[in-house]
Design a protein around this motif. Structure first.
Motif, mmCIF file in Angstrom:
data_model
loop_
_atom_site.group_PDB
_atom_site.id
_atom_site.type_symbol
_atom_site.label_atom_id
_atom_site.label_comp_id
_atom_site.label_asym_id
_atom_site.label_seq_id
_atom_site.Cartn_x
_atom_site.Cartn_y
_atom_site.Cartn_z
ATOM 1 N N ARG A 1 0.604 -2.127 0.526
ATOM 2 C CA ARG A 1 -0.113 -0.066 -0.100
ATOM 3 C C ARG A 1 0.836 1.146 0.570
ATOM 4 O O ARG A 1 1.835 1.863 0.288
ATOM 5 C CB ARG A 1 -0.589 0.256 1.353
ATOM 6 C CG ARG A 1 -1.662 1.258 1.648
ATOM 7 C CD ARG A 1 -2.430 1.286 2.909
ATOM 8 N NE ARG A 1 -3.281 2.436 2.773
ATOM 9 C CZ ARG A 1 -4.177 2.730 2.365
ATOM 10 N NH1 ARG A 1 -5.339 1.815 1.405
ATOM 11 N NH2 ARG A 1 -4.910 4.234 2.220
ATOM 12 N N GLU A 2 0.769 2.677 -0.752
ATOM 13 C CA GLU A 2 1.337 3.534 -1.293
ATOM 14 C C GLU A 2 -0.113 4.561 -0.008
ATOM 15 O O GLU A 2 -1.142 4.345 -0.328
ATOM 16 C CB GLU A 2 1.484 3.996 -2.144
ATOM 17 C CG GLU A 2 2.545 3.194 -3.005
ATOM 18 C CD GLU A 2 4.515 3.202 -1.884
ATOM 19 O OE1 GLU A 2 4.385 3.900 -1.593
ATOM 20 O OE2 GLU A 2 5.158 2.741 -2.208
ATOM 21 N N PHE A 3 0.355 6.036 0.018
ATOM 22 C CA PHE A 3 0.004 6.499 0.268
ATOM 23 C C PHE A 3 -1.621 6.770 -0.071
ATOM 24 O O PHE A 3 -2.653 7.391 -0.263
ATOM 25 C CB PHE A 3 0.699 8.256 0.112
ATOM 26 C CG PHE A 3 -0.121 9.323 0.899
ATOM 27 C CD1 PHE A 3 -0.834 9.576 2.059
ATOM 28 C CD2 PHE A 3 -1.118 9.821 0.406
ATOM 29 C CE1 PHE A 3 -0.874 10.507 3.171
ATOM 30 C CE2 PHE A 3 -1.601 11.634 1.175
ATOM 31 C CZ PHE A 3 -1.881 11.724 2.122
ATOM 32 N N ARG A 4 -1.941 6.983 -1.641
ATOM 33 C CA ARG A 4 -2.428 7.021 -2.756
ATOM 34 C C ARG A 4 -3.234 5.588 -3.539
ATOM 35 O O ARG A 4 -4.291 5.562 -4.107
ATOM 36 C CB ARG A 4 -2.246 8.113 -3.328
ATOM 37 C CG ARG A 4 -1.892 9.880 -3.038
ATOM 38 C CD ARG A 4 -1.771 10.735 -4.337
ATOM 39 N NE ARG A 4 -1.714 11.368 -4.292
ATOM 40 C CZ ARG A 4 -1.304 12.436 -3.034
ATOM 41 N NH1 ARG A 4 0.438 11.691 -3.340
ATOM 42 N NH2 ARG A 4 -1.247 13.947 -2.640
ATOM 43 N N SER A 5 -2.655 4.146 -3.355
ATOM 44 C CA SER A 5 -3.345 3.163 -3.431
ATOM 45 C C SER A 5 -2.779 2.296 -2.864
ATOM 46 O O SER A 5 -2.187 2.286 -1.871
ATOM 47 C CB SER A 5 -2.742 3.315 -5.255
ATOM 48 O OG SER A 5 -0.786 2.931 -4.965
ATOM 49 N N SER A 6 -4.286 0.921 -2.926
ATOM 50 C CA SER A 6 -3.893 0.236 -1.872
ATOM 51 C C SER A 6 -3.138 -0.722 -2.564
ATOM 52 O O SER A 6 -2.214 -0.665 -3.721
ATOM 53 C CB SER A 6 -5.430 0.302 -2.338
ATOM 54 O OG SER A 6 -5.419 -1.196 -3.840
ATOM 55 N N ALA A 7 -2.760 -1.749 -1.917
ATOM 56 C CA ALA A 7 -1.975 -2.839 -1.912
ATOM 57 C C ALA A 7 -2.714 -3.654 -3.183
ATOM 58 O O ALA A 7 -1.348 -4.159 -4.250
ATOM 59 C CB ALA A 7 -1.667 -3.801 -1.438
ATOM 60 N N ALA A 8 -3.428 -3.827 -3.098
ATOM 61 C CA ALA A 8 -4.033 -4.381 -4.836
ATOM 62 C C ALA A 8 -4.009 -3.540 -5.731
ATOM 63 O O ALA A 8 -3.768 -4.204 -6.909
ATOM 64 C CB ALA A 8 -5.990 -4.943 -4.850
ATOM 65 N N GLU A 9 -4.206 -2.705 -6.279
ATOM 66 C CA GLU A 9 -4.047 -1.388 -7.715
ATOM 67 C C GLU A 9 -2.418 -1.510 -7.533
ATOM 68 O O GLU A 9 -2.536 -1.638 -8.380
ATOM 69 C CB GLU A 9 -4.246 -0.025 -6.709
ATOM 70 C CG GLU A 9 -6.173 -0.003 -6.675
ATOM 71 C CD GLU A 9 -5.890 0.735 -6.033
ATOM 72 O OE1 GLU A 9 -6.636 1.904 -6.454
ATOM 73 O OE2 GLU A 9 -5.211 2.114 -5.171
ATOM 74 N N ASP B 1 6.979 12.502 -4.601
ATOM 75 C CA ASP B 1 6.173 11.747 -5.158
ATOM 76 C C ASP B 1 5.282 12.932 -6.610
ATOM 77 O O ASP B 1 4.790 11.880 -7.192
ATOM 78 C CB ASP B 1 5.193 11.699 -4.485
ATOM 79 C CG ASP B 1 4.777 13.095 -3.762
ATOM 80 O OD1 ASP B 1 4.539 14.059 -4.307
ATOM 81 O OD2 ASP B 1 3.808 12.600 -2.481
ATOM 82 N N GLY B 2 5.772 13.863 -6.543
ATOM 83 C CA GLY B 2 5.288 14.540 -8.227
ATOM 84 C C GLY B 2 3.927 14.984 -7.825
ATOM 85 O O GLY B 2 2.886 15.471 -9.214
ATOM 86 N N TRP B 3 3.139 14.752 -7.150
ATOM 87 C CA TRP B 3 2.407 15.718 -6.703
ATOM 88 C C TRP B 3 2.250 17.121 -6.475
ATOM 89 O O TRP B 3 1.753 17.642 -5.395
ATOM 90 C CB TRP B 3 1.010 15.094 -6.097
ATOM 91 C CG TRP B 3 0.156 13.300 -6.115
ATOM 92 C CD1 TRP B 3 1.414 12.152 -6.394
ATOM 93 C CD2 TRP B 3 -0.740 13.061 -6.424
ATOM 94 N NE1 TRP B 3 1.242 11.027 -6.324
ATOM 95 C CE2 TRP B 3 -0.357 11.800 -7.150
ATOM 96 C CE3 TRP B 3 -1.813 13.659 -7.041
ATOM 97 C CZ2 TRP B 3 -1.404 10.702 -7.561
ATOM 98 C CZ3 TRP B 3 -2.748 12.645 -7.541
ATOM 99 C CH2 TRP B 3 -2.816 11.844 -8.585
ATOM 100 N N ASP C 1 3.706 4.979 -9.106
ATOM 101 C CA ASP C 1 1.523 5.631 -9.206
ATOM 102 C C ASP C 1 0.776 4.500 -9.741
ATOM 103 O O ASP C 1 1.430 3.699 -11.064
ATOM 104 C CB ASP C 1 1.851 6.535 -9.981
ATOM 105 C CG ASP C 1 0.571 7.271 -10.615
ATOM 106 O OD1 ASP C 1 -0.547 7.021 -9.828
ATOM 107 O OD2 ASP C 1 0.921 8.104 -11.407
ATOM 108 N N ALA C 2 0.629 3.845 -9.164
ATOM 109 C CA ALA C 2 -0.663 2.229 -9.627
ATOM 110 C C ALA C 2 -0.924 3.013 -10.723
ATOM 111 O O ALA C 2 -0.962 2.071 -11.855
ATOM 112 C CB ALA C 2 -0.752 1.665 -8.576
ATOM 113 N N GLY C 3 -1.680 3.910 -11.070
ATOM 114 C CA GLY C 3 -2.426 3.898 -12.349
ATOM 115 C C GLY C 3 -1.588 4.816 -13.621
ATOM 116 O O GLY C 3 -2.273 4.399 -14.363
#
Length: 469
Positions: free
Chosen positions: A24-32, A372-374, A409-411
């Motif tokens: 898991r990251e700050f903006r995405s889940s472990a599954a993503e 993280d680029g955000w 970034d998973a997305g």
């Protein structure tokens, strides 16, 4: 154009293999994270298999190294021919020698679960098992993993004693091996547990109800450096900072209360600078004027499983860039506006654009952005500042600009970028910064796939030479 696309695809994969761990990251889940990483691995393996294997020679993390090995062995029929298989085998053997044993045994269990048992797999597993320096220690510490591996590839145990310990523990009254016999005696003799590895001895200590403080004092000579660090921190004791790697030291510092950081300021600063000088090596003091924009916004807190990891990377980079710059020629700017690196904490938005403007005003030869680029205060300002700087104010590229991103970034199937004109590379450990800055040059679009392959070939040659493969 196709060469440039190929180079971008490969760099995208390298960024993922450096930063992503499937957690898991700050903006995405472990599954993503896991789904995104699986897609990137499959895409690069199918389209650029030789490069996929060559990534084992780069500074990728253990999670992705194990995934690459697993999928190379699971898809052996996709290899181009005997020569390519031999090259893959050498890389796999060299990388397995560097992985922690527990991760290798986990990889072998995954291969068994997937039914992968071809001749090459059996040879690689047997070769790794034969090279283990202390089979008796593995039998005690990684008993289940070793049994699974031996059964799967039909490899004979290292010696009859180890075989009996694994598969017929009641056959022998005693063992000639001190480690195996200590394990036997530890079931009923307290003193024997101090002859065992720490993780094994812990269970026996609990069984015999040994007081924790007494156990830790007597087992200390058997503990590894990381085991000692974890137990010292849990007990509130002072850790040996002189041997800690830079990023791990930064994580240790950030876990301390602010009052303790203030009280130990001189000691902690001295330790961070010493670790940074070790990481800089021969490059210390050779980078000229350096400015850094370092992200300590709220998102740098990471996640529950990667607590404060992005902030620790930024803190480590601060001291490493200070060591790489000419003496007195380093400027470190935090997004929060703070000027005390030892007191940083994750808070507030990410005004990268304003901080980049401040950094460029110092006239640096190198500008390194660790974030993280955000960029969100205001959104997009950093990209616009860098675009105008590169196209209007510095088209001759007198200032080298690199963005290092510690978060996958998973997305986007990559690390998030600030601007197309600025090379971006993923980073997991601050110690890897010099090598990643070198690799980031290929992300500028001024070099093609051929140059990138030549760079990878050089890294593979050095990697295999260093491993003695």
């Amino acid at each position: 154009m196709s060469e440039r696309v190929a180079a971008e695809d490969v760099l995208l994969f390298v960024n993922a293999a450096v930063t992503a761990t499937g957690q898991r990251e700050f903006r995405s889940s472990a599954a993503e994270q896991g789904f995104s990483l699986a897609f990137v691995h499959a895409y690069v393996r199918i389209n650029y298999r030789p490069v996929y294997a060559a990534a084992l020679a780069l500074d990728i993390n253990h999670h992705n190294a194990a995934l690459i090995v697993e999928w190379l062995l699971r898809t052996a029929d996709e290899a181009g021919g005997p020569e390519e298989k031999r090259a893959e085998g050498r890389l796999i053997a060299a990388r397995l020698a560097l992985l922690p044993p527990q991760r290798v045994y986990r990889l072998f269990r995954a291969l068994r679960a997937a039914g992968v048992n071809n001749r090459r797999t059996r040879a690689i597993v047997r070769g790794w098992l034969a090279a283990r320096p202390d089979p008796a220690l593995d039998a005690v510490k990684y008993r289940t993993g070793l049994k699974t591996a031996v059964r799967h590839v039909h490899a004979p145990p290292a010696d009859p004693e180890t075989g009996d310990f694994l598969f017929a523990p009641g056959r022998r009254v005693r063992y000639d091996s001190p480690t195996l016999d200590a394990h036997r005696r530890a079931h009923y003799e307290q003193s024997a547990l101090y002859e065992l590895p720490f993780t094994v001895a812990e269970g026996f200590a609990a069984k015999h109800r040994v007081p924790r403080a007494l156990f830790l004092e007597r087992i200390a000579p058997r503990m590894t450096r990381l085991e000692r660090l974890r137990t010292e921190r849990a007990a509130g004791a002072g850790a040996d900072l002189s041997v800690m790697p830079l990023t791990r030291l930064a994580l240790y510092v950030l876990a301390l209360p602010f009052a303790e950081r203030v009280a130990r300021r001189a000691e902690l600063t001295r330790a961070l600078r010493a670790a940074a000088r070790r990481a800089a090596g021969p490059y210390a003091g050779s980078w000229g004027r350096v400015a850094a924009v370092l992200d300590d916004s709220f998102s740098s807190s990471g996640s529950a499983v990667k607590r404060r990891r992005p902030l620790a990377v930024a803190l480590g980079c601060h001291f490493l860039l200070e060591a790489l710059a000419d003496p007195g020629a380093f400027t470190g700017l935090w997004t929060s506006g703070g000027d005390d690196p030892l007191m940083v904490r994750p808070s507030g938005p990410t005004p990268l654009g304003a901080r980049i403007l401040d950094a460029l005003e110092t006239g640096p030869e190198r500008l390194v952005v660790v974030s993280d680029g955000w960029d969100n205060a205001p959104p997009g300002l950093a990209g616009e500042v860098l675009r105008v700087w590169r196209t209007r104010l510095d088209p001759e590229r007198r200032t080298s600009v690199v963005h290092l991103n510690p978060v996958y970034d998973a997305g986007g199937f990559d690390v998030r970028r600030l601007a197309p004109s600025v090379p971006t590379a993923g980073i997991r450990d601050a110690e890897d910064l010099p090598a990643l800055v070198e690799l980031a040059q290929f992300a500028e679009g001024r070099t093609g796939f051929a140059e990138l392959r030549a760079y990878l070939d050089r890294r593979v040659e050095l990697f295999l030479k260093g491993a003695g493969a």
